[in-house]
Design a protein around this motif. Structure first.
Motif, PDB file in Angstrom:
ATOM      1  N   LEU A 191      55.687  22.882  21.153  1.00 23.97           N
ATOM      2  CA  LEU A 191      56.060  23.849  20.103  1.00 23.97           C
ATOM      3  C   LEU A 191      55.935  25.285  20.612  1.00 23.97           C
ATOM      4  O   LEU A 191      56.747  26.152  20.267  1.00 23.97           O
ATOM      5  CB  LEU A 191      55.172  23.648  18.864  1.00 23.97           C
ATOM      6  N   ILE A 192      54.922  25.519  21.446  1.00 26.05           N
ATOM      7  CA  ILE A 192      54.732  26.858  22.023  1.00 26.05           C
ATOM      8  C   ILE A 192      55.923  27.196  22.933  1.00 26.05           C
ATOM      9  O   ILE A 192      56.516  28.277  22.834  1.00 26.05           O
ATOM     10  CB  ILE A 192      53.388  26.920  22.797  1.00 26.05           C
ATOM     11  N   VAL A 193      56.303  26.250  23.791  1.00 30.91           N
ATOM     12  CA  VAL A 193      57.428  26.503  24.715  1.00 30.91           C
ATOM     13  C   VAL A 193      58.737  26.658  23.947  1.00 30.91           C
ATOM     14  O   VAL A 193      59.618  27.433  24.346  1.00 30.91           O
ATOM     15  CB  VAL A 193      57.510  25.405  25.800  1.00 30.91           C
ATOM     16  N   GLN A 194      58.857  25.958  22.822  1.00 27.96           N
ATOM     17  CA  GLN A 194      60.053  26.124  21.981  1.00 27.96           C
ATOM     18  C   GLN A 194      60.201  27.593  21.556  1.00 27.96           C
ATOM     19  O   GLN A 194      61.301  28.154  21.581  1.00 27.96           O
ATOM     20  CB  GLN A 194      59.880  25.240  20.746  1.00 27.96           C
ATOM     21  N   GLN A 195      59.070  28.250  21.216  1.00 23.50           N
ATOM     22  CA  GLN A 195      59.124  29.680  20.856  1.00 23.50           C
ATOM     23  C   GLN A 195      59.427  30.536  22.087  1.00 23.50           C
ATOM     24  O   GLN A 195      60.124  31.537  21.983  1.00 23.50           O
ATOM     25  CB  GLN A 195      57.819  30.130  20.198  1.00 23.50           C
ATOM     26  N   PHE A 196      58.910  30.141  23.253  1.00 25.99           N
ATOM     27  CA  PHE A 196      59.283  30.841  24.499  1.00 25.99           C
ATOM     28  C   PHE A 196      60.804  30.833  24.653  1.00 25.99           C
ATOM     29  O   PHE A 196      61.413  31.817  25.023  1.00 25.99           O
ATOM     30  CB  PHE A 196      58.702  30.103  25.724  1.00 25.99           C
TER      31      PHE A 196
END
Length: 362
Positions: A334-339
């Motif tokens: 989910l964090i990388v999705q925001q990246f």
């Protein structure tokens, strides 16, 4: 859950558009345990993730030195940019063609400051990580020549994650630590930012031209801090204050560096907001809890390390935190999705999809 599914569909569409435009590029990683892919396995240090149940959900189901149940943030970024995962710089497998993929220099326990993490004995401090980056370039030059090496480094994507340990494993490690006697919190933050700026300038001098810089996450909300400092499961106000002082000054410093250079070299990733989304409302993202770690012991499973003797949750996908400090693989996704596709609330001045689209045209 709907919001999560909608975001995934958006991510897939965006990625299919950019993957056709961008050739795989080298990827370099610097920083601490949030991004260490196993360098500390090669060192005599206590900061290591080389025993089960670490790696339980990794393709091999074995510990890899990643502080995760499975993949960590660099692995997932590599997936998204169409690269093989970068190997730890100390890995004997990192040679010949594998060098051209990039390298991971990160080491669990380190900070911006050299005295951060001294309790872990042998760790690769950030100045040493940069020395290794220089050494890496000499090794690649021997393979493909100096000019090609410079091009490979200039066109690479770089991730750097530092700062959290300077609070958790330095300033707040013990009551009345040396640094907390030396500095008030606001002055300490100013000092950290000035030291971090030197690190980033050196990274630029070594050829890095696209650098994702993550701020600190919500330090006061990790299970380790809840176990030590919380009465009713509320985040530690003092550590949250540290993050709230550090992150905006980091963004300001990156903006200043970019305007000096005359180009958007440094891109800030707001890890604090990314993680607060699912800490504040875990259910909206398909998590059951954001307070209890999957692996650990004591209150919130937040005491000590994750070991074969720890409590272990059966389903890692419904926990925000894998161990007392580190997100689960699903939270990392989910964090990388925001990246990749996050708005300027999360990625400033642009997200990774935009960077890749721009760089493919360059």
């Amino acid at each position: 859950m709907d919001r999560f599914l909608f975001s995934v569909v958006g991510l897939v569409i965006t990625l299919s558009l950019i993957s056709s435009q961008a050739e795989a590029r080298a990827f370099f990683v610097f920083g601490d345990s949030l991004v260490d892919s196993g360098n500390n396995d090669y060192l005599a240090t206590t900061a290591r993730a080389d025993s089960p149940p670490y790696g339980i959900d990794y393709p091999t189901h074995r510990p890899t030195g990643r502080f995760s149940n499975g993949l960590n943030i660099p692995d997932i970024i590599s997936e998204q940019i169409g690269s093989e995962p970068t190997l730890p710089y100390l890995s004997p497998e990192l040679k010949d063609e594998r060098l051209l993929v990039g390298a991971n220099f990160a080491s669990a326990g380190i900070g911006i400051l050299n005295d951060t993490g001294i309790q872990f004995i042998n760790i690769i401090r950030i100045c040493k990580q940069l020395d290794y980056f220089q050494q890496y370039q000499q090794r690649v030059s021997a393979l493909i020549g100096a000019e090609q090496t410079e091009q490979l480094v200039n066109q690479a994507l770089v991730l750097i994650t530092l700062g959290g340990n300077d609070f958790v494993n330095n300033y707040y490690l013990v009551p009345f630590s040396a640094r907390s006697r030396q500095f008030s919190l606001p002055d300490y933050v100013v000092y950290l930012i000035s030291e971090y700026q030197k690190v980033l300038r050196r990274l630029y001098e070594l050829g890095a031209r696209r650098v994702l810089v993550t701020g600190t996450g919500p330090l006061g909300c990790v299970p380790a801090e809840l176990a030590q400092r919380s009465r009713n499961g509320e985040c530690s106000a003092e550590l949250q204050r540290a993050a709230a002082l550090f992150n905006p000054q980091l963004v300001q410093m990156l903006n200043q560096l970019n305007s000096e250079i005359g180009s958007d070299v440094f891109v800030s990733a707001n890890a604090f907001e990314m993680k607060m989304d699912f800490i504040n409302d875990p259910q909206a993202y398909g998590f059951v809890t954001s307070k209890v770690a999957c692996c650990g012991q004591g209150p919130y499973n937040g005491i000590g390390l994750c070991t074969p003797l720890s409590n272990l949750c059966p389903n890692r996908d419904v926990y925000v935190f894998w161990d007392p400090f580190h997100p689960s693989e699903r939270a990392n996704r989910l964090i990388v999705q925001q990246f990749m596709i996050g708005s300027t609330k999360y990625m400033h001045p642009m997200n990774l999809s935009t960077i890749m689209a721009l760089d493919s045209k360059a």
